[in-house]
Design a protein around this motif. Structure first.
Motif, PDB file in Angstrom:
ATOM      1  N   ALA A   1       3.806  -1.661 -13.669  1.00  0.00           N
ATOM      2  CA  ALA A   1       4.477  -0.357 -13.642  1.00  0.00           C
ATOM      3  C   ALA A   1       5.270  -0.205 -12.359  1.00  0.00           C
ATOM      4  CB  ALA A   1       3.436   0.756 -13.754  1.00  0.00           C
ATOM      5  N   ASP A   2       6.557   0.088 -12.488  1.00  0.00           N
ATOM      6  CA  ASP A   2       7.462   0.288 -11.359  1.00  0.00           C
ATOM      7  C   ASP A   2       7.640  -0.966 -10.509  1.00  0.00           C
ATOM      8  OD1 ASP A   2       7.766   3.005 -12.028  1.00  0.00           O
ATOM      9  OD2 ASP A   2       5.946   3.511 -10.910  1.00  0.00           O
ATOM     10  N   GLY A   3       7.275  -2.123 -11.044  1.00  0.00           N
ATOM     11  CA  GLY A   3       7.419  -3.364 -10.295  1.00  0.00           C
ATOM     12  C   GLY A   3       8.488  -4.265 -10.880  1.00  0.00           C
ATOM     13  N   ALA A   4       8.794  -5.329 -10.165  1.00  0.00           N
ATOM     14  CA  ALA A   4       9.812  -6.278 -10.604  1.00  0.00           C
ATOM     15  C   ALA A   4       9.206  -7.284 -11.579  1.00  0.00           C
ATOM     16  CB  ALA A   4      10.397  -6.998  -9.399  1.00  0.00           C
ATOM     17  N   PRO A   5       9.978  -7.753 -12.565  1.00  0.00           N
ATOM     18  CA  PRO A   5       9.469  -8.769 -13.500  1.00  0.00           C
ATOM     19  C   PRO A   5       9.137 -10.065 -12.765  1.00  0.00           C
ATOM     20  CG  PRO A   5      11.483  -7.745 -14.317  1.00  0.00           C
ATOM     21  CD  PRO A   5      11.352  -7.325 -12.898  1.00  0.00           C
ATOM     22  N   ARG A   6       8.152 -10.757 -13.282  1.00  0.00           N
ATOM     23  CA  ARG A   6       7.786 -12.065 -12.757  1.00  0.00           C
ATOM     24  C   ARG A   6       7.062 -12.843 -13.847  1.00  0.00           C
ATOM     25  NH1 ARG A   6       4.071  -9.034  -9.764  1.00  0.00           N
ATOM     26  NH2 ARG A   6       5.920  -7.752  -9.398  1.00  0.00           N
ATOM     27  N   PRO A   7       7.137 -14.184 -13.847  1.00  0.00           N
ATOM     28  CA  PRO A   7       6.417 -14.967 -14.849  1.00  0.00           C
ATOM     29  C   PRO A   7       4.926 -14.989 -14.542  1.00  0.00           C
ATOM     30  CG  PRO A   7       7.544 -16.430 -13.311  1.00  0.00           C
ATOM     31  CD  PRO A   7       7.947 -15.032 -12.948  1.00  0.00           C
TER      32      PRO A   7
ATOM     33  N   GLY B   1      13.362   5.256   3.697  1.00  0.00           N
ATOM     34  CA  GLY B   1      13.967   4.546   2.578  1.00  0.00           C
ATOM     35  C   GLY B   1      13.096   3.444   2.041  1.00  0.00           C
ATOM     36  N   GLY B   2      13.068   3.301   0.736  1.00  0.00           N
ATOM     37  CA  GLY B   2      12.367   2.199   0.109  1.00  0.00           C
ATOM     38  C   GLY B   2      10.871   2.400   0.080  1.00  0.00           C
ATOM     39  N   ASP B   3      10.153   1.413  -0.512  1.00  0.00           N
ATOM     40  CA  ASP B   3       8.708   1.491  -0.623  1.00  0.00           C
ATOM     41  C   ASP B   3       7.999   0.662   0.428  1.00  0.00           C
ATOM     42  OD1 ASP B   3       8.659   3.198  -2.734  1.00  0.00           O
ATOM     43  OD2 ASP B   3       8.448   1.676  -4.263  1.00  0.00           O
ATOM     44  N   SER B   4       8.675  -0.168   1.159  1.00  0.00           N
ATOM     45  CA  SER B   4       8.024  -1.110   2.034  1.00  0.00           C
ATOM     46  C   SER B   4       7.651  -0.494   3.345  1.00  0.00           C
ATOM     47  CB  SER B   4       8.928  -2.323   2.292  1.00  0.00           C
ATOM     48  OG  SER B   4       9.145  -3.029   1.135  1.00  0.00           O
ATOM     49  N   GLY B   5       6.389  -0.641   3.737  1.00  0.00           N
ATOM     50  CA  GLY B   5       5.998  -0.278   5.076  1.00  0.00           C
ATOM     51  C   GLY B   5       6.614  -1.223   6.062  1.00  0.00           C
TER      52      GLY B   5
ATOM     53  N   LEU C   1       0.801 -10.636  -8.107  1.00  0.00           N
ATOM     54  CA  LEU C   1       0.425  -9.245  -7.934  1.00  0.00           C
ATOM     55  C   LEU C   1       1.224  -8.509  -6.869  1.00  0.00           C
ATOM     56  CD1 LEU C   1      -3.442  -9.450  -8.288  1.00  0.00           C
ATOM     57  CD2 LEU C   1      -1.800  -8.555  -9.907  1.00  0.00           C
ATOM     58  N   VAL C   2       2.332  -9.066  -6.427  1.00  0.00           N
ATOM     59  CA  VAL C   2       3.163  -8.371  -5.444  1.00  0.00           C
ATOM     60  C   VAL C   2       3.552  -7.004  -5.991  1.00  0.00           C
ATOM     61  CG1 VAL C   2       5.394  -8.358  -4.275  1.00  0.00           C
ATOM     62  CG2 VAL C   2       4.045 -10.453  -4.353  1.00  0.00           C
ATOM     63  N   GLY C   3       3.307  -5.967  -5.205  1.00  0.00           N
ATOM     64  CA  GLY C   3       3.661  -4.619  -5.629  1.00  0.00           C
ATOM     65  C   GLY C   3       2.534  -3.871  -6.321  1.00  0.00           C
ATOM     66  N   THR C   4       1.327  -4.471  -6.381  1.00  0.00           N
ATOM     67  CA  THR C   4       0.183  -3.779  -6.979  1.00  0.00           C
ATOM     68  C   THR C   4      -0.865  -3.532  -5.918  1.00  0.00           C
ATOM     69  OG1 THR C   4      -1.057  -5.783  -7.542  1.00  0.00           O
ATOM     70  CG2 THR C   4       0.595  -5.036  -9.128  1.00  0.00           C
ATOM     71  N   MET C   5      -1.843  -2.662  -6.212  1.00  0.00           N
ATOM     72  CA  MET C   5      -2.877  -2.335  -5.240  1.00  0.00           C
ATOM     73  C   MET C   5      -3.697  -3.568  -4.868  1.00  0.00           C
ATOM     74  SD  MET C   5      -2.940   0.879  -4.287  1.00  0.00           S
ATOM     75  CE  MET C   5      -4.578   1.556  -4.024  1.00  0.00           C
ATOM     76  N   LEU C   6      -4.091  -4.377  -5.849  1.00  0.00           N
ATOM     77  CA  LEU C   6      -4.870  -5.570  -5.556  1.00  0.00           C
ATOM     78  C   LEU C   6      -4.036  -6.593  -4.814  1.00  0.00           C
ATOM     79  CD1 LEU C   6      -7.473  -7.126  -5.773  1.00  0.00           C
ATOM     80  CD2 LEU C   6      -6.838  -7.829  -8.071  1.00  0.00           C
TER      81      LEU C   6
ATOM     82  N   LEU D   1       0.829  -1.204   0.000  1.00  0.00           N
ATOM     83  CA  LEU D   1       0.000   0.000   0.000  1.00  0.00           C
ATOM     84  C   LEU D   1       0.867   1.260   0.000  1.00  0.00           C
ATOM     85  CD1 LEU D   1      -2.621   1.513   0.185  1.00  0.00           C
ATOM     86  CD2 LEU D   1      -2.688   1.053   2.638  1.00  0.00           C
ATOM     87  N   VAL D   2       1.903   1.284   0.839  1.00  0.00           N
ATOM     88  CA  VAL D   2       2.792   2.449   0.875  1.00  0.00           C
ATOM     89  C   VAL D   2       3.430   2.675  -0.493  1.00  0.00           C
ATOM     90  CG1 VAL D   2       4.973   3.326   1.808  1.00  0.00           C
ATOM     91  CG2 VAL D   2       3.266   2.355   3.338  1.00  0.00           C
ATOM     92  N   GLY D   3       3.914   1.599  -1.112  1.00  0.00           N
ATOM     93  CA  GLY D   3       4.543   1.736  -2.418  1.00  0.00           C
ATOM     94  C   GLY D   3       3.583   2.236  -3.474  1.00  0.00           C
ATOM     95  N   ALA D   4       2.358   1.694  -3.470  1.00  0.00           N
ATOM     96  CA  ALA D   4       1.375   2.114  -4.471  1.00  0.00           C
ATOM     97  C   ALA D   4       0.992   3.580  -4.292  1.00  0.00           C
ATOM     98  CB  ALA D   4       0.133   1.226  -4.369  1.00  0.00           C
ATOM     99  N   VAL D   5       0.819   4.015  -3.049  1.00  0.00           N
ATOM    100  CA  VAL D   5       0.456   5.406  -2.789  1.00  0.00           C
ATOM    101  C   VAL D   5       1.573   6.344  -3.223  1.00  0.00           C
ATOM    102  CG1 VAL D   5       0.062   7.085  -0.941  1.00  0.00           C
ATOM    103  CG2 VAL D   5      -1.192   4.921  -0.964  1.00  0.00           C
ATOM    104  N   LYS D   6       2.791   5.989  -2.924  1.00  0.00           N
ATOM    105  CA  LYS D   6       3.916   6.848  -3.297  1.00  0.00           C
ATOM    106  C   LYS D   6       4.077   6.968  -4.806  1.00  0.00           C
ATOM    107  CE  LYS D   6       7.703   5.911  -1.473  1.00  0.00           C
ATOM    108  NZ  LYS D   6       8.827   5.103  -0.950  1.00  0.00           N
ATOM    109  N   ARG D   7       3.805   5.880  -5.502  1.00  0.00           N
ATOM    110  CA  ARG D   7       3.966   5.918  -6.956  1.00  0.00           C
ATOM    111  C   ARG D   7       2.821   6.646  -7.653  1.00  0.00           C
ATOM    112  NH1 ARG D   7       5.950   0.678  -5.770  1.00  0.00           N
ATOM    113  NH2 ARG D   7       3.897  -0.236  -6.069  1.00  0.00           N
ATOM    114  N   SER D   8       1.665   6.689  -7.007  1.00  0.00           N
ATOM    115  CA  SER D   8       0.494   7.239  -7.686  1.00  0.00           C
ATOM    116  C   SER D   8       0.093   8.619  -7.187  1.00  0.00           C
ATOM    117  CB  SER D   8      -0.703   6.293  -7.513  1.00  0.00           C
ATOM    118  OG  SER D   8      -1.043   6.160  -6.146  1.00  0.00           O
TER     119      SER D   8
END
Length: 454
Positions: A327-333, A442-446, A390-395, A134-141
């Motif tokens: 967007a702004d997230g790490a790649p994943r399969p 520092g960082g996006d993680s709460g 969906l790690v790193g997304t709002m959902l 949530l912290v990361g998504a809010v900061k990016r948006s």
């Protein structure tokens, strides 16, 4: 109106007991602290969900702070917000954990320190992964101004946080006389039962109104999915009596028809948002039946039983995993249909499932937790593959977060004080670990404040 079992219905005794406990808390002396530093912040947060240091009022004005506090109080959730200046009184490495410890109430704590922002929560209120996402998504948006950032955070936090507002927010504190307090006892004895029941009714009404609104939004999206499924059936142009049709083909077709009828019945019977999940499970099953039938008609190998295409479940079962990053997230399969695999391999964007939000149409993974039941039916919810995708997304902040798994060495959330209840300084320090590194949080993680820069 949802029916409640007799044991779950609000009682006069329960309401009266709750009000008496709140009054007892008001009569309990509060230790005195110096009028500075984290002790001052903690004392203020015991009385109101929002505290703005006088030196930080240029970031969040008094009217804006009052409006934010009212929003939190109206929702009745244990969400605490502090706006602080960068100062030696607020050590970047420990300020969040210190404020939580001195406040002594389980909850979700967010601090804007200078231009930095981060949060931490007791895990029975919100899981650490959920806070970080949530912290990361809010900061990016969100823009960098405090008002927009904090309101964006609070709007989403109030949807996800578990627990209730602390009783101390309704009044009381270290002022006031014993005489006035005991006069209040008399008032409670006269009107406490009715007032308590009214509070419970208002809270339940708000929850039901929110659930109705979420269900109506989900109905629109699921109805579109059912319509798309019906169009696939029409395009199939299959006749059970046509030459060359086998019994297996007829069974696939009958199953596909049955799932269409079943999905419509399930959606019509839905009474709360979670009732949508079985509908999308049924549609996923029906689309696999259609894919199997198509393979039999072509004489091709039967498809592997896989989850639907991640980008849009209406594309049918996935055929392979493809590397992708939000967007702004790490790649994943992620599992994708053949068409989206080809698009991504060609350097193009996949065809994403767009859904309506207050900010306009968004890919479903950016639409927030209201769409969790819809996605959970297609991908298996918290116990399926969606959380990792969906790690790193709002959902993902809701679906991927473990809500009831005890960490080694700690009791499970069910045995701990609930959100808004007093726990003193007894809380899981790992939920509030880290620091405000690099001149800001520092960082996006709460909860994990090390490294990076805001």
């Amino acid at each position: 109106m949802r029916a409640y079992p007799r044991s779950a219905r609000p009682s006069w005794a329960t309401a009266l007991a709750g009000l008496l406990l709140a009054l007892a808390a008001a009569l309990t002396p509060v230790p005195a602290h110096a009028a500075s530093g984290t002790a001052t912040v903690a004392d203020a947060l015991k009385k109101s969900p929002v505290y703005v240091d006088p030196r930080a009022e240029s970031q969040l004005s008094k009217p804006d702070a009052e409006a934010l506090a009212k929003k939190i109080k109206d929702a009745g959730k244990p969400v605490f917000i502090a706006v602080l200046p960068q100062s030696a009184e607020f050590p970047p490495a420990t300020v969040l954990k210190d404020v939580r410890s001195l406040t002594g109430v389980t909850g979700l704590y967010a601090i804007r320190l200078g231009d930095g922002f981060n949060a931490g929560a007791d895990r029975q209120v919100m899981a650490k992964n959920a806070v970080g996402n949530l912290v990361g998504a809010v900061k990016r948006s969100s823009p960098r101004d405090a008002k927009t950032e904090l309101n964006s955070f609070v709007d989403e936090a109030l949807r996800q946080a578990r627990g209730k507002a602390p009783g101390s927010w309704s009044g009381g504190g270290d002022g006031g006389s014993a005489t006035a307090a005991w006069l209040a006892v008399g008032g409670v004895l006269v009107v406490g039962g009715g007032a308590g029941y009214a509070v419970l009714r208002r809270s339940r009404k708000k929850r039901e109104e929110r659930e109705r609104a979420e269900l109506e939004a989900l109905r629109t999206v699921v109805d579109e999915d059912i319509t798309a499924y019906a169009e696939e059936l029409d395009r199939l142009a299959f006749t059970p009596s046509e030459p060359g049709v086998t019994d297996e083909m007829r069974k696939d077709y009958e199953h596909a028809l049955d799932t269409y009828d079943k999905a419509k019945e399930q959606l019509a019977a839905a009474r709360e948002p979670q009732d949508v999940q079985p509908v999308t499970e049924t549609l996923a099953d029906g689309r696999f039946a259609l894919a199997t039938l198509a393979a039999r008609r072509k004489g091709a190998p039967l498809p592997e039983r896989r989850v639907p295409c991640f980008f849009d479940p209406r594309h049918g079962p996935s055929v392979a995993d493809v590397e992708w990053a939000p967007a702004d997230g790490a790649p994943r399969p992620v599992p994708a249909c053949a068409a989206d695999v080809a698009r991504i391999n060609a350097g193009q964007d996949p065809e994403a499932r767009m859904v309506p939000t207050d900010q306009g149409p968004q890919p479903y993974w950016n639409a927030g937790p209201a769409y969790a039941p819809w996605a959970g039916g297609y991908f298996g919810g918290a116990g399926g593959v969606l959380g990792g995708l969906l790690v790193g997304t709002m959902l993902g902040s809701l679906i991927s977060a473990p809500s009831a798994v005890a960490e080694p060495g700690f009791a499970g959330p069910e045995s701990l004080p609930g959100g808004g209840e007093s726990s003193g300084s007894d809380f899981n320090p790992s939920d509030f670990s880290g620091s405000f590194g690099g001149g800001g949080f520092g960082g996006d993680s709460g909860g994990d404040f090390g490294g990076g820069d805001w």
